[in-house]
Design an enzyme around this catalytic site. Structure first.
Site, PDB file in Angstrom:
ATOM      1  N   CYS A 101      33.865  43.335  25.070  1.00  0.00           N
ATOM      2  CA  CYS A 101      33.525  44.714  24.708  1.00  0.00           C
ATOM      3  C   CYS A 101      32.536  44.680  23.554  1.00  0.00           C
ATOM      4  O   CYS A 101      32.720  43.904  22.609  1.00  0.00           O
ATOM      5  CB  CYS A 101      34.795  45.469  24.300  1.00  0.00           C
ATOM      6  SG  CYS A 101      34.502  47.196  23.877  1.00  0.00           S
ATOM      7  N   HIS A 143      37.521  49.863  32.468  1.00  0.00           N
ATOM      8  CA  HIS A 143      37.345  49.533  31.044  1.00  0.00           C
ATOM      9  C   HIS A 143      36.710  50.711  30.302  1.00  0.00           C
ATOM     10  O   HIS A 143      37.172  51.090  29.212  1.00  0.00           O
ATOM     11  CB  HIS A 143      36.471  48.270  30.939  1.00  0.00           C
ATOM     12  CG  HIS A 143      36.092  47.867  29.550  1.00  0.00           C
ATOM     13  ND1 HIS A 143      36.444  46.643  29.008  1.00  0.00           N
ATOM     14  CD2 HIS A 143      35.363  48.498  28.591  1.00  0.00           C
ATOM     15  CE1 HIS A 143      35.960  46.563  27.774  1.00  0.00           C
ATOM     16  NE2 HIS A 143      35.299  47.671  27.496  1.00  0.00           N
ATOM     17  N   GLU A 144      35.662  51.294  30.913  1.00  0.00           N
ATOM     18  CA  GLU A 144      34.953  52.398  30.241  1.00  0.00           C
ATOM     19  C   GLU A 144      35.815  53.651  30.174  1.00  0.00           C
ATOM     20  O   GLU A 144      35.813  54.355  29.160  1.00  0.00           O
ATOM     21  CB  GLU A 144      33.625  52.688  30.934  1.00  0.00           C
ATOM     22  CG  GLU A 144      32.639  51.525  30.961  1.00  0.00           C
ATOM     23  CD  GLU A 144      32.419  50.853  29.621  1.00  0.00           C
ATOM     24  OE1 GLU A 144      32.538  51.521  28.583  1.00  0.00           O
ATOM     25  OE2 GLU A 144      32.138  49.639  29.611  1.00  0.00           O
ATOM     26  N   HIS A 147      38.115  53.659  27.318  1.00  0.00           N
ATOM     27  CA  HIS A 147      37.511  54.066  26.041  1.00  0.00           C
ATOM     28  C   HIS A 147      37.638  55.572  25.835  1.00  0.00           C
ATOM     29  O   HIS A 147      37.767  56.037  24.706  1.00  0.00           O
ATOM     30  CB  HIS A 147      36.029  53.687  26.002  1.00  0.00           C
ATOM     31  CG  HIS A 147      35.753  52.267  25.587  1.00  0.00           C
ATOM     32  ND1 HIS A 147      36.185  51.744  24.390  1.00  0.00           N
ATOM     33  CD2 HIS A 147      35.070  51.267  26.203  1.00  0.00           C
ATOM     34  CE1 HIS A 147      35.776  50.478  24.287  1.00  0.00           C
ATOM     35  NE2 HIS A 147      35.109  50.153  25.380  1.00  0.00           N
TER      36      HIS A 147
END
Ligand code: NI
Length: 177
Positions: A101, A143-144, A147
């Protein structure tokens, strides 16, 4: 665009907040945010970026899978702006693979993710897009989206032994010079 802010680093409270939905994709502020993310990602060796990493708590990400020095094996995909993204797993199947990341430099970890997902998002023109993703691109998407909910990939690691220094990751993957 010259003044691109630095990518926030782990420990910054904004990375731990839930981001707000974008309600006007075509507004100047949203289009400006999209441009900021596009430039920041193009200047990095990353394969995805979320608005909170640029200090804006809005539900907007870019997925741009491409082979880079950080992810030499990544498949090529045009940078795709995804507003208010969501997903559902197509099956329960998950697999562990390496993630890193831009907000957590210097380390990598094996992270379990769904291998096949059905996604929905609004594109930069305001159109709703439905599609399915699998493998590495599905991993980047998950993953995004994490966030946007205040999670980082380390939160998903099942075993601390799955966390390594980037220099060791390069050796493990046969990428060390
Ligand atoms: Ni990240």
């Amino acid at each position: 665009m010259d003044n691109i802010p630095a990518i926030l680093q782990l420990g910054h409270p904004l990375l731990r907040q839930r981001a707000e939905a974008v309600d006007d994709v075509l507004s100047d502020s949203t289009q400006q945010l999209i441009e900021t993310l596009q430039v920041a990602l193009a200047n990095s060796q990353g394969v995805g970026l979320a608005a909170p990493q640029m200090g804006i708590a809005k539900r907007l990400v870019i997925v741009a899978s491409r082979p880079t020095t950080r992810y030499p094996y990544a498949p090529l995909m045009l940078p795709t702006v995804m507003v208010n993204p969501s997903f559902a797993p197509v099956s329960e199947q998950q697999e562990k693979d390496w993630e890193g990341c831009l907000s957590i430099p210097g380390i990598r970890a094996l992270v379990p993710r769904y291998t096949d997902i059905a996604i929905r998002y609004t594109d930069s023109n305001g159109q709703t897009i439905d599609q399915t993703l699998s493998g590495f691109v599905a991993r980047v998407f998950q993953h995004e989206v994490d966030h946007l909910d205040g999670f980082v990939y380390l939160d998903r690691v099942l075993d601390n032994h799955d966390i390594v220094a980037e220099s060791e990751f390069l050796k493990i993957c046969g990428l060390a010079a």
